[in-house]
Design a protein around this motif. Structure first.
Motif, PDB file in Angstrom:
ATOM      1  N   SER A  41       1.156  -1.393  -0.264  1.00  0.00           N
ATOM      2  CA  SER A  41      -0.146   0.148   0.183  1.00  0.00           C
ATOM      3  C   SER A  41       0.770   1.398   0.326  1.00  0.00           C
ATOM      4  O   SER A  41       0.707   1.829  -0.535  1.00  0.00           O
ATOM      5  CB  SER A  41      -1.054   0.268   1.537  1.00  0.00           C
ATOM      6  OG  SER A  41      -1.625   1.347   1.415  1.00  0.00           O
ATOM      7  N   ARG A  45       0.761   3.790  -3.016  1.00  0.00           N
ATOM      8  CA  ARG A  45       0.375   5.460  -2.703  1.00  0.00           C
ATOM      9  C   ARG A  45       1.661   6.429  -3.345  1.00  0.00           C
ATOM     10  O   ARG A  45       1.349   7.335  -3.609  1.00  0.00           O
ATOM     11  CB  ARG A  45      -0.231   6.103  -1.641  1.00  0.00           C
ATOM     12  CG  ARG A  45      -1.106   4.342  -1.440  1.00  0.00           C
ATOM     13  CD  ARG A  45      -1.391   4.897   0.460  1.00  0.00           C
ATOM     14  NE  ARG A  45      -1.150   4.113   2.072  1.00  0.00           N
ATOM     15  CZ  ARG A  45      -0.940   4.474   2.379  1.00  0.00           C
ATOM     16  NH1 ARG A  45      -0.717   6.306   2.870  1.00  0.00           N
ATOM     17  NH2 ARG A  45      -0.070   3.906   3.160  1.00  0.00           N
ATOM     18  N   SER A  49       1.465   9.495  -5.685  1.00  0.00           N
ATOM     19  CA  SER A  49       1.790  10.760  -5.375  1.00  0.00           C
ATOM     20  C   SER A  49       2.746  11.183  -5.928  1.00  0.00           C
ATOM     21  O   SER A  49       3.064  11.989  -6.536  1.00  0.00           O
ATOM     22  CB  SER A  49       2.108  10.565  -4.150  1.00  0.00           C
ATOM     23  OG  SER A  49       2.525  11.827  -3.456  1.00  0.00           O
TER      24      SER A  49
END
Length: 599
Positions: A41, A45, A49
């Motif tokens: 995760s 992410r 980003s």
């Protein structure tokens, strides 16, 4: 181990053999799975980003470059206007006025386009015009002529030069710049007027690159670093092999590449204006540094579970050998009314079965008592919520009617003010769903309401709110004062000749707090006042009473709702009374008994 041996095994051993694998193995599996999911995760992410940040920064860099192009277009038009308006033959003259005007135009353009570092213009006679005095330096002939030759060969389009450090035609020889060159034509004669050079500082491009965990850099098509927060890397070739591999991947905006010593995350975005690529580089270790905390936490949890299992095994022996007196004591405690007490089951014999049945009975009685209490409380809240919901549409309808009339009367400013006050009124009156609010907040709701009414009935009445400070923190039912204020306006002040007055004041005795809503309106007739007070004094009014009070053909629903809500929330500690004299005015008196902490 045979089945008979299993049956002979002690309960302590059975529970131990059962708990250890059932508790420890799932936790280990959970720790491993959660660790992997947590890491994946974070990686996903972080990569997304980085992609988003790279896209935003790329747009920012393109915007800066576009500013330079816009400045070139603007100056091309401005120079043409200047030359054709002042010079008869459409060429730049050598007089001081022309020089000053053109230099001022360059300086003004720099003010308009904030990201431009400096601007220079060289006419066909090699006269140099500049936006900043620092640009006035001895230019090396070769360097200057190289720039001019490149621009002269173009067809008047924008020509970008590579990022470079140079000591001429820049504000500082220490800073790298990227330069836009453009040949300026005379739009009337078609002749070349000169050559425009616009500089963008590398610092401007890299101003948005500073981030804690990610390094951003601009790389040209020869893999040379042309912009970076780390100035020592400028004009160096990309040395990271993993980054070179990623940059050569077609169609990949981000990737995770495991190197020999570390795993790196990459993201890239191609600029629109130049053959440059914005690259983002991050070390996976930096993003997963808190994984150690998760591992430690998991180890602590596993150790705690093992300790708990050992303790449970120890106490099993005591459960098996508990004396019958424990059962007797438990029965006595429950028979005294403590239905939360449970007899500890020590065996599966007759005493154990009896204890289980007794615990079941106690549990059901306890659940029944709790359910009855919860149902009574729920019924009380439902009744309160229903009554409170009835009053909200009542006020909303009246207020919207005021706003509609203001719009019809073309009083748009007042309608806007009324709308904003209505929004503040509901912001306060909703109060996060609370059914009780402080008197201070209730008075603010009333003041919002009075503001709306004053907008509608201009100069019809004035109002004053004067409540003692010690009462302001007291809790009252929400919207408990507004219906009385509404009645004072619509059934008292509205029909009065002359200026009306409305007051909300307080008082107190040794036992009670007193709130009074006073008006000098037309008052209430004695018969109607007597009926109203009789209904307000009833402790359990019938449903018909909630519908029966009418003044001048109008149903007064709000004050009955307030009376019901005061009864539900404050019980018999609160009393309502209305005093009135025809032609003199009306006073609503709310008496609330002091609590011990207020005394």
């Amino acid at each position: 181990m045979t089945f008979k041996n299993h049956r002979r095994m002690s309960l302590k051993k059975k529970l131990t053999y059962l708990y250890l694998p059932l508790m420890i193995l799932p936790m280990i599996a959970f720790a491993m799975l959660s660790g992997k999911l947590y890491r994946d995760s974070i990686v996903n992410r972080s990569l997304l980003s980085m992609v988003d940040s790279t896209s935003v920064i790329s747009e920012r860099v393109d915007d800066v470059l576009e500013q330079a192009e816009n400045a070139a277009t603007y100056l091309t038009i401005s120079i043409n206007n200047l030359v054709n308006n002042i010079s008869a033959d459409g060429v730049l003259s050598e007089d001081v006025k022309m020089y000053s005007l053109l230099s001022n135009e360059l300086a003004y353009s720099k003010l308009i386009f904030k990201d431009v570092e400096s601007i220079a213009f060289i006419d066909t006679s090699n006269r140099i015009y500049y936006s900043d005095i620092e640009l006035v330096k001895d230019y090396p002939l070769l360097g200057k002529q190289t720039l001019i030759d490149h621009v002269a060969d173009s067809a008047g389009t924008n020509l970008w030069f590579d990022m470079q450090r140079r000591s001429w035609m820049t504000l500082s020889g220490e800073e790298a710049v990227v330069t836009l060159g453009k040949k300026v034509w005379n739009i009337n004669t078609g002749k070349t007027i000169g050559y425009l050079f616009i500089n963008i500082s590398e610092k401007t491009l890299s101003s948005g690159f500073e981030q804690e965990l990610v390094e951003y850099m601009l790389v040209d098509d020869s893999y040379q670093i042309v912009s970076s927060v780390k100035k020592e890397k400028l004009f160096d070739k990309v040395a990271d092999k993993d980054l070179l591999v990623f940059m050569n991947l077609k169609g990949a905006s981000h990737n995770l590449i495991k190197g020999t010593s570390s795993t790196s995350m990459f993201a890239k975005n191609q600029l629109d204006k130049l053959p440059w690529t914005l690259v983002a580089v991050g070390d996976l270790k930096s993003f997963t540094a808190d994984m150690t905390n998760l591992i430690v936490l998991t180890a602590v949890m596993l150790a705690s579970i093992i300790l708990l299992v050992v303790m449970l095994s120890y106490f099993v022996n005591h459960w098996i050998t508990r004396p019958i007196l424990l059962l007797k004591k438990g029965v006595e405690v429950v028979s005294s009314g403590d239905f939360t007490h449970r007899i500890q089951v020590t065996s599966s014999d007759e005493l154990g079965l009896f204890a289980k049945s007794f615990n079941t009975m106690s549990s059901k009685i306890e659940e029944l008592l709790i359910r009855i209490s919860q149902e009574e409380e729920r019924k009380r809240h439902y009744e309160l919520a229903l009554i409170q919901e009835q009053i909200k549409p009542h006020f909303l309808y009246n207020t919207l009617d005021i706003i509609m009339k203001l719009i019809e009367m073309k009083q748009n400013k007042k309608a806007k003010r009324a709308t904003m006050t209505l929004a503040d009124f509901y912001k306060q009156s909703l109060s996060g769903g609370a059914d009780q609010i402080r008197l201070r907040d209730e008075l603010r709701i009333v003041e919002d309401y009075l503001t709306i009414q004053n907008i509608r009935y201009e100069d019809m009445f004035s109002y004053n709110i004067d409540v003692e400070e010690e009462m302001l923190e007291m809790f009252v039912p929400k919207l408990s004062l507004q219906p009385f204020v509404e009645n004072a306006i619509y059934h008292g002040l509205k029909y009065k000749d002359g200026q009306g007055e409305l007051e909300i004041i307080s008082g107190h005795t040794s036992d009670d707090f007193v709130l009074m809503i006073k008006d000098n309106g037309i008052g209430i007739e004695k018969d109607r006042l007597r009926v109203l007070n009789r209904v307000l004094e009833q402790s359990e009014p019938e449903d018909d009473n909630k519908q029966m009070i009418h003044f001048d053909g109008t149903k007064h629903f709000g004050i009955i709702n307030v009376r019901e809500r005061l009864r539900l929330l404050l019980g018999e500690t609160c009393h309502l009374k209305i005093e009135s004299e025809t032609g003199v005015g009306t006073t609503v008196v709310i008496t609330i008994k002091r609590s011990e902490k207020d005394a």
